[in-house]
Design an enzyme around this catalytic site. Structure first.
Site, PDB file in Angstrom:
ATOM      1  N   ASP A  45       2.224   3.183   3.024  1.00 55.29           N
ATOM      2  CA  ASP A  45       1.173   4.132   2.562  1.00 55.29           C
ATOM      3  C   ASP A  45       1.871   5.372   1.967  1.00 55.29           C
ATOM      4  O   ASP A  45       1.617   6.004   0.889  1.00 55.29           O
ATOM      5  CB  ASP A  45       0.271   4.343   3.703  1.00 55.29           C
ATOM      6  CG  ASP A  45      -1.083   5.009   3.533  1.00 55.29           C
ATOM      7  OD1 ASP A  45      -1.356   5.465   2.073  1.00 55.29           O
ATOM      8  OD2 ASP A  45      -1.758   5.561   4.142  1.00 55.29           O
ATOM      9  N   GLN A  47      -9.512   9.086  -5.365  1.00 64.84           N
ATOM     10  CA  GLN A  47      -9.316   9.809  -4.232  1.00 64.84           C
ATOM     11  C   GLN A  47     -10.437  10.734  -3.594  1.00 64.84           C
ATOM     12  O   GLN A  47     -10.672  10.861  -2.448  1.00 64.84           O
ATOM     13  CB  GLN A  47      -8.158  10.763  -4.101  1.00 64.84           C
ATOM     14  CG  GLN A  47      -8.057  11.584  -3.186  1.00 64.84           C
ATOM     15  CD  GLN A  47      -6.981  10.595  -1.922  1.00 64.84           C
ATOM     16  OE1 GLN A  47      -6.046  10.571  -1.925  1.00 64.84           O
ATOM     17  NE2 GLN A  47      -7.874  10.779  -0.975  1.00 64.84           N
ATOM     18  N   HIS A  73       1.483   5.387  -2.264  1.00 63.22           N
ATOM     19  CA  HIS A  73       1.062   6.596  -3.000  1.00 63.22           C
ATOM     20  C   HIS A  73       2.193   6.852  -3.769  1.00 63.22           C
ATOM     21  O   HIS A  73       2.793   8.228  -3.459  1.00 63.22           O
ATOM     22  CB  HIS A  73       0.250   7.535  -2.275  1.00 63.22           C
ATOM     23  CG  HIS A  73      -1.039   6.846  -1.774  1.00 63.22           C
ATOM     24  ND1 HIS A  73      -2.452   7.158  -2.366  1.00 63.22           N
ATOM     25  CD2 HIS A  73      -1.311   6.124  -0.792  1.00 63.22           C
ATOM     26  CE1 HIS A  73      -3.377   6.575  -1.765  1.00 63.22           C
ATOM     27  NE2 HIS A  73      -2.871   5.996  -0.630  1.00 63.22           N
ATOM     28  N   HIS A  76      -9.417   1.719  -0.199  1.00 60.35           N
ATOM     29  CA  HIS A  76      -9.118   2.327   1.133  1.00 60.35           C
ATOM     30  C   HIS A  76     -10.658   2.392   1.781  1.00 60.35           C
ATOM     31  O   HIS A  76     -11.491   2.801   1.468  1.00 60.35           O
ATOM     32  CB  HIS A  76      -8.908   3.653   0.812  1.00 60.35           C
ATOM     33  CG  HIS A  76      -7.424   4.358   0.379  1.00 60.35           C
ATOM     34  ND1 HIS A  76      -6.966   3.917  -0.776  1.00 60.35           N
ATOM     35  CD2 HIS A  76      -6.583   4.830   0.993  1.00 60.35           C
ATOM     36  CE1 HIS A  76      -5.906   4.168  -0.983  1.00 60.35           C
ATOM     37  NE2 HIS A  76      -5.514   4.802   0.157  1.00 60.35           N
ATOM     38  N   HIS A 129       0.814  -1.175   0.193  1.00 61.89           N
ATOM     39  CA  HIS A 129       0.056   0.035  -0.063  1.00 61.89           C
ATOM     40  C   HIS A 129       0.759   1.319  -0.049  1.00 61.89           C
ATOM     41  O   HIS A 129       1.600   1.547   1.049  1.00 61.89           O
ATOM     42  CB  HIS A 129      -0.896   0.028   1.374  1.00 61.89           C
ATOM     43  CG  HIS A 129      -1.789   1.131   1.105  1.00 61.89           C
ATOM     44  ND1 HIS A 129      -3.203   0.695   0.805  1.00 61.89           N
ATOM     45  CD2 HIS A 129      -1.844   2.332   1.151  1.00 61.89           C
ATOM     46  CE1 HIS A 129      -3.926   1.767   0.957  1.00 61.89           C
ATOM     47  NE2 HIS A 129      -3.027   2.795   1.015  1.00 61.89           N
ATOM     48  N   GLU A 183     -11.179   4.069   6.487  1.00 60.43           N
ATOM     49  CA  GLU A 183      -9.887   4.828   7.276  1.00 60.43           C
ATOM     50  C   GLU A 183     -10.596   6.112   8.096  1.00 60.43           C
ATOM     51  O   GLU A 183     -10.499   7.113   7.313  1.00 60.43           O
ATOM     52  CB  GLU A 183      -8.906   5.318   5.951  1.00 60.43           C
ATOM     53  CG  GLU A 183      -7.787   5.964   6.764  1.00 60.43           C
ATOM     54  CD  GLU A 183      -6.573   6.157   5.800  1.00 60.43           C
ATOM     55  OE1 GLU A 183      -7.044   6.241   4.650  1.00 60.43           O
ATOM     56  OE2 GLU A 183      -5.698   6.705   6.041  1.00 60.43           O
ATOM     57  N   TRP A 227       0.270  13.714   3.819  1.00 63.86           N
ATOM     58  CA  TRP A 227      -0.210  13.162   4.661  1.00 63.86           C
ATOM     59  C   TRP A 227       0.701  12.772   5.688  1.00 63.86           C
ATOM     60  O   TRP A 227       0.431  12.774   7.243  1.00 63.86           O
ATOM     61  CB  TRP A 227      -0.823  11.839   4.260  1.00 63.86           C
ATOM     62  CG  TRP A 227      -2.067  11.904   3.330  1.00 63.86           C
ATOM     63  CD1 TRP A 227      -3.504  12.265   3.705  1.00 63.86           C
ATOM     64  CD2 TRP A 227      -2.336  11.974   1.922  1.00 63.86           C
ATOM     65  NE1 TRP A 227      -4.156  12.270   2.723  1.00 63.86           N
ATOM     66  CE2 TRP A 227      -3.447  12.369   1.456  1.00 63.86           C
ATOM     67  CE3 TRP A 227      -1.360  12.140   0.945  1.00 63.86           C
ATOM     68  CZ2 TRP A 227      -3.675  12.580   0.267  1.00 63.86           C
ATOM     69  CZ3 TRP A 227      -1.683  12.069  -0.227  1.00 63.86           C
ATOM     70  CH2 TRP A 227      -2.908  12.421  -0.650  1.00 63.86           C
TER      71      TRP A 227
HETATM   72 ZN   LIG Z   1      -3.387   5.167   1.126  1.00 62.93          ZN
END
Ligand SMILES: [Zn+2]
Length: 433
Positions: free
Chosen positions: A309, A152, A59, A210, A57, A213, A315
């Site tokens: 992630d 997203q 990005h 996702h 996982h 979350e 993030w």
């Molecule tokens: Zn993610």
């Protein structure tokens, strides 16, 4: 004449020291002592030799963009999504490719050779999709890079997301993505799960959502996902990522839900580095941990694989492509501190990640591909404890990266020495074993 001979390797299952013979792109033998010459000999000296790390996982479209166009002030998931929304129109294929390739270099140096990356398809230009498809091609000789078409801003909440998602899949993106907890309503979220499962089933693709979350105990899309995966018979190729809301579910509900997840055969991918920082932001005290119910999922027979992630993006401002750092955080954040559980976290960032990505079992064996990492640690727990240096990284029989062992030169009075951080642990006589 062999191509590579690794001497005195400890294997993750506890066997060793053993020699590993490599010819071409294959491991040809693993035995106590191999009497042969090789073009390249690596002396592991009783250190751990393991399959490459797997990150199921990530990005890659956002990685290494930290500070652009500004920093996340609140530290929340929602400000991160808003910030990414500010950066998205400014993306160019060149800039996305350059950051992604730089990240891939870092990944190789950390022995991380399989990555599943979500790629945001809510930009109508599909800039990041185009860039990461090119990156996937360029890194194919050394990294198994899978791309997930990720809406997203929500499959239904973002105006063209469904069309863009289908276009991205037509362009060759590997996996169907989604974010049901970000849709406008619970009903829209559930509808998106059904639609995305049907797209995956129709196109014979993998699915990675996702999912929940959130700290909302009523965010229960994972239940719909398990039911739809079972209905369509696609569970073995379905991943629910994050699933942090399960932390906050009523215990009785969790005892109903977890067997449904197990029945579906789907995989769960928690992301401890990011979720221990993102979750619980609206709590005062006590403040919730951002991790799903890992021991209970394991006990039910669900495949759980940890993901990273984010690395230096809207993030999460830290990260270093180090899956041992991910395992280390999992030990603390879940928490799971028995020796069996700590050993399992090592398996989670190797074998379990490969299973979640639908890749072959990477366990080192004669006849298998010569993909392996030599670590400056003697066993999996020591590797997690030290976030051990990757001394050598080998893919298909080619050495991709070497790092000198971490050795401190101490000049203490009366105790001058070269200090190896991996030379201390009393493994054999550990009273805890
Ligand atoms: Zn993610």
């Amino acid at each position: 004449m062999l191509d590579i001979l690794v001497r005195q390797a400890n294997l993750p299952d506890g066997r060793g020291p053993l020699d590993i013979a490599i010819q071409g792109d294959k491991i040809v033998s693993i035995a106590a002592h191999i009497e042969a010459e090789a073009r390249e000999e690596i002396d592991a000296s009783g250190r751990l030799v393991c399959p490459p790390f797997v990150d199921p996982h990530f990005h890659m479209d956002a990685t290494l963009s930290l500070g652009s166009p500004r920093l996340n002030q609140s530290g929340t998931l929602l400000e991160g999504i808003a910030l990414w929304g500010e950066l998205k129109p400014l993306l160019t294929p060149q800039a996305v490719m350059e950051r992604a390739l730089r990240y891939c270099d870092l990944a190789v140096s950390q022995g991380l050779l399989a990555i599943r990356s979500h790629v945001d398809i809510c930009d109508d230009r599909l800039t990041a999709v185009e860039a990461l498809i090119e990156v996937r091609k360029q890194v194919a000789p050394y990294i198994d890079l899978q791309l997930v078409a990720f809406p997203q801003d929500g499959l239904y909440r973002s105006p063209n997301a469904e069309d863009n998602l289908l276009r991205a899949l037509d362009m060759g993106v590997d996996v169907v993505g989604g974010i049901p907890h970000f849709e406008r309503t619970m009903a829209d979220g559930a509808r998106s799960v059904t639609r995305l499962c049907e797209i995956a089933a129709d196109r014979d693709l993998m699915l990675d959502l996702h999912c929940d979350e959130s700290d909302d105990p009523l965010s229960r899309h994972v239940e719909t996902l398990a039911a739809e995966a079972t209905r369509l018979g696609i569970g073995s190729r379905v991943v629910a990522s994050h699933v942090t809301a399960m932390h906050s579910y009523d215990n009785y509900y969790a005892t109903k839900l977890i067997p449904l997840i197990a029945e579906s055969g789907m995989h769960i991918v928690p992301n401890p580095l990011i979720n221990i920082t993102l979750q619980g932001r609206s709590d005062t005290y006590p403040r919730r941990r951002g991790l799903t119910r890992v021991p209970e999922l394991r006990a039910a027979g669900v495949n759980v694989a940890f993901g990273q992630d984010c690395t230096m993006d809207p993030w999460y401002s830290l990260g270093s492509a180090d899956m041992l750092e991910v395992a280390h955080m999992a030990v603390h954040a879940v928490p799971m501190t028995s020796r069996e559980a700590m050993e399992w976290t090592f398996t989670s960032v190797t074998q379990n990640g490969a299973a979640a990505m639908g890749l072959p079992d990477p366990t080192l064996r004669p006849g298998g591909p010569a993909n392996l990492v030599v670590l400056q640690a003697r066993d999996p727990i020591e590797a997690v404890r030290l976030k051990a240096t990757r001394l050598a990284v080998i893919k298909r029989g080619k050495i991709l990266s070497r790092t000198a062992p971490r050795l401190a030169t101490l000049t203490l009075p009366g105790r001058p020495q070269m200090l190896d951080p991996a030379a201390y642990a009393p493994v054999a006589s550990d009273p805890l074993t």
